[in-house]
Design an enzyme around this catalytic site. Structure first.
Site, mmCIF file in Angstrom:
data_model
loop_
_atom_site.group_PDB
_atom_site.id
_atom_site.type_symbol
_atom_site.label_atom_id
_atom_site.label_comp_id
_atom_site.label_asym_id
_atom_site.label_seq_id
_atom_site.Cartn_x
_atom_site.Cartn_y
_atom_site.Cartn_z
ATOM 1 N N ASP A 1 0.755 -1.171 -0.100
ATOM 2 C CA ASP A 1 -0.008 -0.058 -0.098
ATOM 3 C C ASP A 1 0.874 1.226 -0.059
ATOM 4 O O ASP A 1 2.142 1.235 0.613
ATOM 5 C CB ASP A 1 -0.805 0.055 1.198
ATOM 6 C CG ASP A 1 -1.808 1.161 1.116
ATOM 7 O OD1 ASP A 1 -3.116 0.824 0.604
ATOM 8 O OD2 ASP A 1 -1.720 2.255 1.691
ATOM 9 N N GLU B 1 0.925 5.786 0.346
ATOM 10 C CA GLU B 1 0.530 7.102 0.482
ATOM 11 C C GLU B 1 1.186 8.011 -0.529
ATOM 12 O O GLU B 1 2.543 7.973 -0.890
ATOM 13 C CB GLU B 1 0.518 7.398 2.010
ATOM 14 C CG GLU B 1 -0.030 6.498 3.054
ATOM 15 C CD GLU B 1 -1.501 6.401 2.348
ATOM 16 O OE1 GLU B 1 -2.095 7.149 2.100
ATOM 17 O OE2 GLU B 1 -1.868 5.156 3.005
ATOM 18 N N HIS C 1 -5.569 4.925 6.455
ATOM 19 C CA HIS C 1 -4.648 5.711 5.540
ATOM 20 C C HIS C 1 -3.114 5.688 5.794
ATOM 21 O O HIS C 1 -2.595 6.792 5.510
ATOM 22 C CB HIS C 1 -5.401 7.191 5.245
ATOM 23 C CG HIS C 1 -6.820 7.046 4.831
ATOM 24 N ND1 HIS C 1 -6.925 6.640 3.294
ATOM 25 C CD2 HIS C 1 -7.853 7.264 5.221
ATOM 26 C CE1 HIS C 1 -8.225 6.643 2.879
ATOM 27 N NE2 HIS C 1 -8.817 7.026 4.010
ATOM 28 N N ASP D 1 -2.830 -0.189 6.280
ATOM 29 C CA ASP D 1 -3.506 -0.523 5.415
ATOM 30 C C ASP D 1 -3.322 -1.752 4.506
ATOM 31 O O ASP D 1 -4.032 -2.435 4.097
ATOM 32 C CB ASP D 1 -3.531 0.577 4.359
ATOM 33 C CG ASP D 1 -4.500 2.007 4.731
ATOM 34 O OD1 ASP D 1 -4.863 1.665 5.598
ATOM 35 O OD2 ASP D 1 -4.602 2.772 3.797
#
Length: 619
Positions: free
Chosen positions: A43, A45, A184, A189
């Protein structure tokens, strides 16, 4: 000892019939079990939603195999600029947190090493993998080409709207009672996605998704009974050829072809790549698939046509009945006329156009000839000496017929018109094209565009039929033609054609002299009886395929028994995009010039054949 019966694997939730013999399939048959696959759930960001103008701020990944966590990877990444305010609110990652964090140039090699040899998993994988690929391109790192699994697509397959209003990670994590709540942040995540992945795989197992290879199509909206039949393709070879789907009582349901891999082509019938409803119906009743391996892609396409004609499969919609393809004939009688017929007869003095795809297009070609020449249009046979009391039709009064039925035209005068018609059909269509081009131009000037389009269609039907007959006639009369095509790997593809029918074909590698092989083909090829030209000794679509192959750039004629040529002012030359007439028709009223018939794709993987290419040179 009696032969062992080969059974398909038994999926979870199924029962085995009493007395059934279980057979252990090989790894090649079933692939890699999901319990043996190493997944790296990742994952990211980022500073925005597009990899073009945004950067990665955090990477989190979890490596799992067989339900066991093998390792984790987490790091902040310096994006090289400030983090937008709305991203700081969403993720909690601020610009000050990234001060001193390593740039992506330092982080990416470590992540690629962590994920080496694994299958990448992400929730909405195109987003995360897209950013990783863009980062690899910017830092000059080769992307390893990971297999990728998208949990969003898997969820759409097994999670209904009744269970969850959407397929967001937070919604699915709550539905499956994940141990970690997504917030998030990349690692949290990724951990939540691990739990979601395992839950989804548990739901997919009863549907037959138990191996890594199954995941490639697991998200396809394919009925489970259709998906389970994918084992019908397991025994097929990775080679070009023809495949026959067979149903109950050994009935041939469908015939198809692949110019590359039979196994891959047949497997596509059990995925969402197959959109045709009738094919799903066919797969449901199919019991096995029989392969016919072919030496060359051309042989595969030709065999498909022949098998369709032989078996008339109910799920094939291609032309199966060559005898139903109409021709336009200039008859042999005291006062010849034009008629639409179903076959080509051995008649001295007859001339033929076609074959046409329908009787309607054949009639349009007849109308085009009637527009250009004052040949009689009545259907009855006229005697050489007019009958007493015979009366002329209205066309005679309009100057569209010389009225030979009443003696208004002598046999010699009428014969001159017939010769003009024959020339327009077989050699030079300039008069037919000129009459129709003038008519189109006049109608376009008067803004009568629908009528102009009708005239264009009539001319196009004539030119297509004339061009096709002029292409088929020389190859139908040619007793034998041998040709060779140099392949990219240095080998040769060899072809032997007799009267327009593929008699033999072979492929040799770059270390083999092709000439002895061609000699062997000549000695062992199928004997083909001469047909009545211009009809070839094969289905017209087969001859179209052969001609398309012969007209490829680089084809060399090795041997020929006969003449293979086309008239200088042929209909096909007239319809070439570069011809003056074609350019003129295209300018008039914005209409497109009619083009000569080219063979359509035969089989599912056949490439489009060229409409017009130069004749190959002789070796």
């Amino acid at each position: 000892m009696p032969p062992t019966r080969r059974l398909r694997p038994v999926w979870a939730g199924e029962t085995v019939a009493p007395g059934a013999v279980a057979v252990q399939p090989s790894l090649d048959d079933v692939g890699t079990p999901l319990s043996d696959v190493t997944f790296v759930v990742v994952d990211l960001e980022t500073t925005g939603g597009s990899a073009v103008d945004s950067s990665i701020t955090e990477i989190g990944a979890v490596k799992v195999r067989g339900g066991e966590v093998l390792g984790e990877f987490q790091t902040l990444v310096d994006p090289g600029g400030p983090v937008p305010a709305y991203i700081q609110v969403l993720t909690g990652i601020t610009t000050s947190m990234l001060v001193g964090a390593p740039p992506i140039e330092e982080v990416l090699p470590s992540f690629l090493e962590f994920a080496h040899g694994s299958v990448l998993v992400a929730h909405n994988a195109p987003f995360d993998v897209g950013f990783l690929k863009a980062a690899a391109a910017r830092t000059d790192h080769a992307w390893p080409g990971f297999r990728v699994v998208d949990t969003v697509r898997l969820a759409r397959r097994v999670v209904t709207r009744d269970e969850a209003p959407n397929h967001r990670l937070g919604t699915l994590a709550a539905l499956f009672h994940a141990q970690v709540t997504p917030n998030h942040r990349a690692l949290s995540d990724a951990r939540a996605t691990v739990d979601v992945l395992h839950a989804l795989l548990g739901r997919l197992a009863p549907l037959g998704v138990t191996h890594l290879e199954d995941l490639a199509t697991a998200s396809d909206p394919v009925p489970s009974d259709v998906r389970r039949k994918r084992t019908l393709a397991d025994h097929l070879p990775d080679a070009p050829g023809v495949y026959l789907f067979r149903g109950p009582h050994d009935e041939v349901l469908y015939v198809g072809t692949s110019t590359t891999s039979l196994r891959k082509r047949v497997r596509s019938y059990f995925t969402s790549a197959e959109k045709r409803g009738r094919m799903v119906e066919m797969v449901r009743i199919a019991e096995r698939v029989d392969p016919v391996v072919c030496a060359t892609p051309l042989e595969a396409r030709v065999r498909e046509l022949r098998l369709i004609a032989e078996h008339s499969p109910r799920y094939n919609r291609r032309s199966r009945f060559p005898e139903r393809m109409p021709w336009v004939r200039l008859t042999v009688e005291p006062y010849p006329r034009l008629s639409v017929v179903r076959d080509v007869r051995d008649e001295e003095g007859a001339a033929y156009l076609g074959p046409f795809t329908s009787a309607g297009s054949a009639q349009l070609a007849v109308d085009a000839l009637h527009e250009a020449y004052a040949i009689r249009q009545c259907a009855r046979r006229l005697p050489l000496v007019p009958a007493r009391g015979a009366s002329a039709c209205v066309l005679a009064g309009l100057g569209r017929c010389g009225a030979p039925c009443t003696g208004g035209q002598t046999p010699d005068d009428y014969a001159q018109i017939v010769e003009l018609v024959r020339s327009g059909m077989l050699r030079d269509p300039a008069r037919v094209v000129g009459v129709h081009a003038e008519r189109i131009e006049m109608l376009a000037a008067q803004q009568r565009y629908e009528e102009a389009a009708s005239v264009r269609d009539r001319l196009g039907a004539f030119l297509r039929g004339s061009a096709r007959a002029q292409r088929l006639d020389p190859i139908a009369r040619c007793a034998e033609l041998g040709a060779a095509l140099r392949l990219p790997d240095g080998g040769w593809e060899l072809l032997l054609v007799r009267h327009g029918r593929l008699a033999a074909t072979a492929r040799v590698d770059r270390l083999t002299d092709p000439r002895p092989v061609l000699t062997t083909l000549q000695a062992t090829a199928e004997h083909v009886a001469p047909p009545v030209a211009p009809a070839p000794a094969a289905h017209p679509e087969e001859t179209d395929l052969v001609l398309a192959w012969l007209e490829q750039p680089g084809v060399r004629l090795v041997t020929i028994d006969g003449t293979w040529a086309a008239p200088t002012h042929s209909a096909q030359a007239t319809t070439d995009p570069g011809s003056a007439i074609a350019a003129h028709l295209e300018r008039v009223a914005g209409t497109e010039a009619p083009v000569a018939d080219a063979p359509g794709p035969v089989g599912e993987d056949a490439p489009e054949a060229p409409r017009r290419t130069a004749m190959p040179r002789t070796a």
